[in-house]
Design a protein around this motif. Structure first.
Motif, PDB file in Angstrom:
ATOM      1  N   ALA A  27     -51.788  14.662  27.247  1.00  0.00           N
ATOM      2  CA  ALA A  27     -51.270  14.819  28.609  1.00  0.00           C
ATOM      3  C   ALA A  27     -50.278  15.967  28.717  1.00  0.00           C
ATOM      4  O   ALA A  27     -49.569  16.088  29.726  1.00  0.00           O
ATOM      5  CB  ALA A  27     -50.630  13.516  29.079  1.00  0.00           C
ATOM      6  N   LYS A  28     -50.206  16.809  27.680  1.00  0.00           N
ATOM      7  CA  LYS A  28     -49.292  17.955  27.641  1.00  0.00           C
ATOM      8  C   LYS A  28     -47.822  17.530  27.658  1.00  0.00           C
ATOM      9  O   LYS A  28     -46.949  18.285  28.094  1.00  0.00           O
ATOM     10  CB  LYS A  28     -49.568  18.933  28.797  1.00  0.00           C
ATOM     11  CG  LYS A  28     -51.002  19.405  28.884  1.00  0.00           C
ATOM     12  CD  LYS A  28     -51.444  20.082  27.591  1.00  0.00           C
ATOM     13  CE  LYS A  28     -52.895  20.569  27.704  1.00  0.00           C
ATOM     14  NZ  LYS A  28     -53.405  21.127  26.418  1.00  0.00           N
ATOM     15  N   GLN A  29     -47.553  16.325  27.190  1.00  0.00           N
ATOM     16  CA  GLN A  29     -46.174  15.879  26.993  1.00  0.00           C
ATOM     17  C   GLN A  29     -45.734  16.314  25.597  1.00  0.00           C
ATOM     18  O   GLN A  29     -46.564  16.652  24.748  1.00  0.00           O
ATOM     19  CB  GLN A  29     -46.083  14.359  27.132  1.00  0.00           C
ATOM     20  CG  GLN A  29     -46.441  13.871  28.513  1.00  0.00           C
ATOM     21  CD  GLN A  29     -46.908  12.423  28.528  1.00  0.00           C
ATOM     22  OE1 GLN A  29     -47.419  11.915  27.537  1.00  0.00           O
ATOM     23  NE2 GLN A  29     -46.731  11.766  29.669  1.00  0.00           N
ATOM     24  N   HIS A  30     -44.417  16.284  25.359  1.00  0.00           N
ATOM     25  CA  HIS A  30     -43.888  16.828  24.114  1.00  0.00           C
ATOM     26  C   HIS A  30     -42.986  15.822  23.405  1.00  0.00           C
ATOM     27  O   HIS A  30     -42.200  15.116  24.042  1.00  0.00           O
ATOM     28  CB  HIS A  30     -43.114  18.113  24.394  1.00  0.00           C
ATOM     29  CG  HIS A  30     -43.921  19.141  25.113  1.00  0.00           C
ATOM     30  ND1 HIS A  30     -44.942  19.852  24.519  1.00  0.00           N
ATOM     31  CD2 HIS A  30     -43.881  19.564  26.407  1.00  0.00           C
ATOM     32  CE1 HIS A  30     -45.488  20.670  25.391  1.00  0.00           C
ATOM     33  NE2 HIS A  30     -44.854  20.514  26.554  1.00  0.00           N
ATOM     34  N   LEU A  31     -43.110  15.801  22.089  1.00  0.00           N
ATOM     35  CA  LEU A  31     -42.298  14.946  21.225  1.00  0.00           C
ATOM     36  C   LEU A  31     -41.619  15.829  20.188  1.00  0.00           C
ATOM     37  O   LEU A  31     -42.286  16.513  19.414  1.00  0.00           O
ATOM     38  CB  LEU A  31     -43.171  13.900  20.526  1.00  0.00           C
ATOM     39  CG  LEU A  31     -42.478  13.010  19.496  1.00  0.00           C
ATOM     40  CD1 LEU A  31     -41.467  12.083  20.167  1.00  0.00           C
ATOM     41  CD2 LEU A  31     -43.514  12.190  18.707  1.00  0.00           C
ATOM     42  N   ALA A  32     -40.289  15.817  20.193  1.00  0.00           N
ATOM     43  CA  ALA A  32     -39.501  16.571  19.221  1.00  0.00           C
ATOM     44  C   ALA A  32     -38.935  15.592  18.201  1.00  0.00           C
ATOM     45  O   ALA A  32     -38.401  14.544  18.576  1.00  0.00           O
ATOM     46  CB  ALA A  32     -38.372  17.320  19.920  1.00  0.00           C
ATOM     47  N   ILE A  33     -39.039  15.922  16.909  1.00  0.00           N
ATOM     48  CA  ILE A  33     -38.598  15.006  15.850  1.00  0.00           C
ATOM     49  C   ILE A  33     -37.851  15.767  14.768  1.00  0.00           C
ATOM     50  O   ILE A  33     -38.272  16.839  14.333  1.00  0.00           O
ATOM     51  CB  ILE A  33     -39.779  14.280  15.174  1.00  0.00           C
ATOM     52  CG1 ILE A  33     -40.835  13.811  16.162  1.00  0.00           C
ATOM     53  CG2 ILE A  33     -39.274  13.093  14.349  1.00  0.00           C
ATOM     54  CD1 ILE A  33     -42.069  13.208  15.508  1.00  0.00           C
ATOM     55  N   ILE A  34     -36.742  15.167  14.318  1.00  0.00           N
ATOM     56  CA  ILE A  34     -36.027  15.637  13.143  1.00  0.00           C
ATOM     57  C   ILE A  34     -35.837  14.444  12.204  1.00  0.00           C
ATOM     58  O   ILE A  34     -35.512  13.343  12.657  1.00  0.00           O
ATOM     59  CB  ILE A  34     -34.645  16.223  13.504  1.00  0.00           C
ATOM     60  CG1 ILE A  34     -34.799  17.609  14.126  1.00  0.00           C
ATOM     61  CG2 ILE A  34     -33.742  16.301  12.285  1.00  0.00           C
ATOM     62  CD1 ILE A  34     -33.473  18.244  14.535  1.00  0.00           C
ATOM     63  N   ALA A  35     -36.050  14.655  10.908  1.00  0.00           N
ATOM     64  CA  ALA A  35     -35.815  13.626   9.895  1.00  0.00           C
ATOM     65  C   ALA A  35     -35.053  14.241   8.733  1.00  0.00           C
ATOM     66  O   ALA A  35     -35.263  15.404   8.380  1.00  0.00           O
ATOM     67  CB  ALA A  35     -37.137  13.037   9.400  1.00  0.00           C
ATOM     68  N   ASP A  36     -34.163  13.456   8.148  1.00  0.00           N
ATOM     69  CA  ASP A  36     -33.326  13.891   7.028  1.00  0.00           C
ATOM     70  C   ASP A  36     -33.580  12.937   5.867  1.00  0.00           C
ATOM     71  O   ASP A  36     -33.180  11.780   5.903  1.00  0.00           O
ATOM     72  CB  ASP A  36     -31.859  13.861   7.464  1.00  0.00           C
ATOM     73  CG  ASP A  36     -30.893  14.294   6.365  1.00  0.00           C
ATOM     74  OD1 ASP A  36     -31.343  14.578   5.246  1.00  0.00           O
ATOM     75  OD2 ASP A  36     -29.677  14.330   6.638  1.00  0.00           O
ATOM     76  N   GLY A  37     -34.266  13.426   4.840  1.00  0.00           N
ATOM     77  CA  GLY A  37     -34.677  12.584   3.740  1.00  0.00           C
ATOM     78  C   GLY A  37     -33.522  12.068   2.903  1.00  0.00           C
ATOM     79  O   GLY A  37     -32.503  12.734   2.724  1.00  0.00           O
ATOM     80  N   GLN A  42     -35.558  11.130  -5.642  1.00  0.00           N
ATOM     81  CA  GLN A  42     -36.460  10.005  -5.399  1.00  0.00           C
ATOM     82  C   GLN A  42     -37.259  10.169  -4.111  1.00  0.00           C
ATOM     83  O   GLN A  42     -37.577   9.205  -3.436  1.00  0.00           O
ATOM     84  CB  GLN A  42     -35.667   8.700  -5.366  1.00  0.00           C
ATOM     85  CG  GLN A  42     -35.027   8.355  -6.706  1.00  0.00           C
ATOM     86  CD  GLN A  42     -34.115   7.146  -6.610  1.00  0.00           C
ATOM     87  OE1 GLN A  42     -33.141   7.141  -5.882  1.00  0.00           O
ATOM     88  NE2 GLN A  42     -34.442   6.105  -7.343  1.00  0.00           N
ATOM     89  N   GLY A  43     -37.561  11.403  -3.751  1.00  0.00           N
ATOM     90  CA  GLY A  43     -38.560  11.612  -2.715  1.00  0.00           C
ATOM     91  C   GLY A  43     -38.080  11.677  -1.293  1.00  0.00           C
ATOM     92  O   GLY A  43     -38.856  11.421  -0.373  1.00  0.00           O
ATOM     93  N   GLY A  44     -36.823  12.043  -1.074  1.00  0.00           N
ATOM     94  CA  GLY A  44     -36.346  12.160   0.295  1.00  0.00           C
ATOM     95  C   GLY A  44     -37.153  13.139   1.120  1.00  0.00           C
ATOM     96  O   GLY A  44     -37.421  12.908   2.303  1.00  0.00           O
TER      97      GLY A  44
END
Length: 247
Positions: A27-37, A42-44
């Protein structure tokens, strides 16, 4: 809506365990995501990449006509992703104990749905004032809320990096989910603690109020965090709704 983001390894870390991206759905909507491991060796970096890429991929298949639909979708997907990270952690010994923070913004013309867990943050700049929208799920924030330490003391507390909620650590991944109105002129900032531990809110506000483009503002925030020591990975994402933008 203008969007830009930047990530930096910082000055002290060997690897960048932050992950950031923006996705567009059917639908041309947008999702912005940030993640900090979380987890170091141990795989962050694996956990943060999983969270962003998996949520983004699932979002690209959707059409979410209302913020209510977005809230339901986010709840389902973050819960599922938490279990996916746990499963991967249990499958590989070198990933055992990995986890990640998450802050995500799914935005509509007049509203934005924000989900967060851990200490990555969302801020809103409106009418020349910067306001933190998210609450840190951290030990020092709990101490502040109980009145045991001041907010100023929290910035320098030796356990300021201890978070009490994250994805991938517990079956009960309690994240916050809120909807906020958007108006012309708003700027929405998502960031990891690599920025906020190095640069205070007044300085962040000053940058957002400047005449720089959104890309230049992201560059400047990362530069300021590195100039202050760059003790952690630094990631910033800025969304700007122009003052004359029609909803």
């Amino acid at each position: 809506m203008e969007v830009a983001y930047r990530t930096s390894i910082g000055k002290q870390r060997v690897d960048n365990e932050d992950y950031v991206d923006v996705f567009t759905n059917q639908a041309k909507q947008h999702l912005a995501i940030i993640a900090d491991g979380i987890g170091g060796n141990q795989g962050g970096d694996v956990a943060s990449a999983m969270a962003v890429s998996h949520l983004g991929h699932e979002f690209q298949q959707t059409t979410l006509p209302t913020p209510a639909a977005a809230r339901q979708w986010i709840t389902t997907e973050i819960t599922a992703e938490n279990q996916s990270i746990i499963d991967k952690s249990n499958q590989f010994a070198d990933l055992n104990g990995m986890g990640t923070t998450l802050v995500a913004a799914l935005y509509y013309d007049e509203e934005v749905v924000i989900a967060n867990i851990g200490d990555s943050r969302a801020y809103l700049l409106r009418d020349n004032l910067l306001r933190q929208l998210t609450e840190d799920h951290s030990l020092v924030n709990e101490l502040v809320k109980r009145g045991e330490i001041s907010r100023q003391a929290a910035r320098h507390h030796p356990q300021k990096n201890v978070i009490i909620r994250s994805l991938g650590i517990s079956d009960d991944a309690r994240f916050d989910l809120n909807t906020y109105p958007l108006v012309g002129g708003d700027q929405l900032l998502l960031c990891t603690d690599g920025l906020t531990n190095m640069v205070d809110d007044d300085r962040i506000q000053e940058v957002l109020l400047s005449d720089r483009t959104v890309t230049e503002k992201c560059d400047r925030l990362v530069e300021l965090a590195n100039d202050a020591g760059g003790l952690d990975n630094i990631t910033v994402l800025l969304l700007a709704k122009s003052a004359g933008e029609v909803s």
